[in-house]
Scaffold this motif. Structure first.
Motif, mmCIF file in Angstrom:
data_model
loop_
_atom_site.group_PDB
_atom_site.id
_atom_site.type_symbol
_atom_site.label_atom_id
_atom_site.label_comp_id
_atom_site.label_asym_id
_atom_site.label_seq_id
_atom_site.Cartn_x
_atom_site.Cartn_y
_atom_site.Cartn_z
ATOM 1 N N THR A 255 135.059 64.801 41.590
ATOM 2 C CA THR A 255 136.129 64.541 40.626
ATOM 3 C C THR A 255 136.174 65.591 39.526
ATOM 4 O O THR A 255 137.246 66.082 39.152
ATOM 5 C CB THR A 255 135.975 63.135 40.016
ATOM 6 N N LYS A 256 135.007 65.970 39.010
ATOM 7 C CA LYS A 256 134.966 66.962 37.940
ATOM 8 C C LYS A 256 135.545 68.293 38.406
ATOM 9 O O LYS A 256 136.330 68.940 37.690
ATOM 10 C CB LYS A 256 133.531 67.136 37.454
ATOM 11 N N GLN A 257 135.167 68.709 39.611
ATOM 12 C CA GLN A 257 135.669 69.968 40.151
ATOM 13 C C GLN A 257 137.172 69.893 40.412
ATOM 14 O O GLN A 257 137.915 70.844 40.137
ATOM 15 C CB GLN A 257 134.932 70.303 41.440
ATOM 16 N N ALA A 258 137.623 68.749 40.956
ATOM 17 C CA ALA A 258 139.044 68.576 41.253
ATOM 18 C C ALA A 258 139.879 68.639 39.975
ATOM 19 O O ALA A 258 140.935 69.282 39.933
ATOM 20 C CB ALA A 258 139.272 67.258 41.978
ATOM 21 N N LEU A 259 139.400 67.996 38.926
ATOM 22 C CA LEU A 259 140.138 68.023 37.666
ATOM 23 C C LEU A 259 140.165 69.431 37.070
ATOM 24 O O LEU A 259 141.180 69.856 36.508
ATOM 25 C CB LEU A 259 139.516 67.036 36.680
ATOM 26 N N ALA A 260 139.061 70.147 37.200
ATOM 27 C CA ALA A 260 139.025 71.526 36.711
ATOM 28 C C ALA A 260 140.043 72.389 37.452
ATOM 29 O O ALA A 260 140.734 73.232 36.844
ATOM 30 C CB ALA A 260 137.625 72.099 36.855
ATOM 31 N N LYS A 261 140.130 72.200 38.761
ATOM 32 C CA LYS A 261 141.107 72.950 39.562
ATOM 33 C C LYS A 261 142.531 72.628 39.116
ATOM 34 O O LYS A 261 143.359 73.533 38.918
ATOM 35 C CB LYS A 261 140.925 72.629 41.044
ATOM 36 N N LEU A 262 142.811 71.343 38.940
ATOM 37 C CA LEU A 262 144.155 70.929 38.525
ATOM 38 C C LEU A 262 144.496 71.474 37.135
ATOM 39 O O LEU A 262 145.619 71.919 36.891
ATOM 40 C CB LEU A 262 144.266 69.407 38.547
#
Length: 270
Positions: free
Chosen positions: A224-231
């Motif tokens: 989740t942390k990585q996905a939010l950073a990407k977004l």
């Protein structure tokens, strides 16, 4: 104003001249009933309840009673604040807040059906539908344009995101993100709330952006942390995408997991 002779209204209650208080209603001290609001029959408005304009409260509903919280001191003055144009059906029970600074609040244009319960310090936004016998525990936060089906139970401190749909008999133990449909016990995300978004007039390109956002969160293989950073790095100008990112970032209970979302079809077909 129209007050039925069998109703009991405390002298300190403020009743608008266009309001209607039906038979066997009880209106306690420090209550406000706004313009055009109707209490059908046997409705109880407890102290600290504030009703705005053009609400209708149906038979046997109880508004603003003492919180079901063992630490609450009954002498504490707290409130239930209800906005305008709400329909609250038979037997609904809504309790006031536990602290002066945390009133239970309901916005505008909501339809709360029979025997539903909103506990202390809860919040309901605007254009929300809550179906029969649903239980919303203390300190829940319901967004806007949410549809909650019958016999749903939402855990204390739970958050329900905008435009989400909760299927009947769902058990909600984590936060429900915006724009999705969830189902199950415990509930999981099963798809986008495409029907709700269409009815609300959300454009196809925005629905597709919402779908793409959830594919990054749930299907990219990133945590989740990585996905939010990407977004966030993509810096989408679409407010709905930013709403999703903000919801995940501010969750304290964790966000509901997915079972199936995004099948390759356009979101307008889901």
């Amino acid at each position: 104003m129209s007050i039925h002779p069998t109703a009991i209204v405390h002298p300190s209650a403020k009743i608008h001249e266009s309001a209607t208080i039906g038979p066997f209603c009880i209106v306690e001290a420090d209550v406000v009933v706004g313009e055009g609001t109707i209490l059908d029959s046997s409705v109880v408005l407890h102290s600290g309840t504030i009703l705005g304009k053009n609400n209708r409260i149906f038979h046997g509903a109880s508004m603003g009673g003492l919180p079901q919280d063992l630490s609450f001191k009954s002498e504490t003055k707290t409130q239930l604040i209800i906005g305008d144009n709400n329909l609250i059906r038979e037997g609904a029970i809504i309790h006031r807040g536990t602290k002066p600074e945390t009133p239970t609040t309901i916005g505008n244009n909501n339809y709360l059906m029979g025997n539903m319960h909103l506990a202390h310090d809860g919040k309901i936004g605007n254009h929300v539908i809550v179906v029969q016998n649903t239980i919303l525990a203390g300190v829940v936060d319901i967004g806007n344009y949410v549809f909650i089906s019958g016999l749903v139970a939402v855990h204390q401190f739970g958050r329900i995101g905008d435009y989400s749909m909760l299927a009947g008999c769902s058990k909600i133990v984590k936060d429900v993100p915006p724009y999705v449909t969830i189902d199950g016990n415990p509930a999981t995300v099963i798809g986008l709330n495409a029907v709700g978004m269409k009815r609300a007039g959300i454009a196809p390109e925005v629905r597709n952006a919402i779908k793409a956002t959830y594919k990054v969160i749930y299907h990219s293989g990133l945590n989740t942390k990585q996905a939010l950073a990407k977004l966030k790095s993509e810096n989408s100008p679409i407010p709905e995408v930013q709403n999703i990112i903000r919801f995940f970032e501010t969750s304290k209970r964790g966000v509901t997991d997915h079972r199936q979302i995004g099948s390759g079809k356009d979101s307008s077909d889901e």
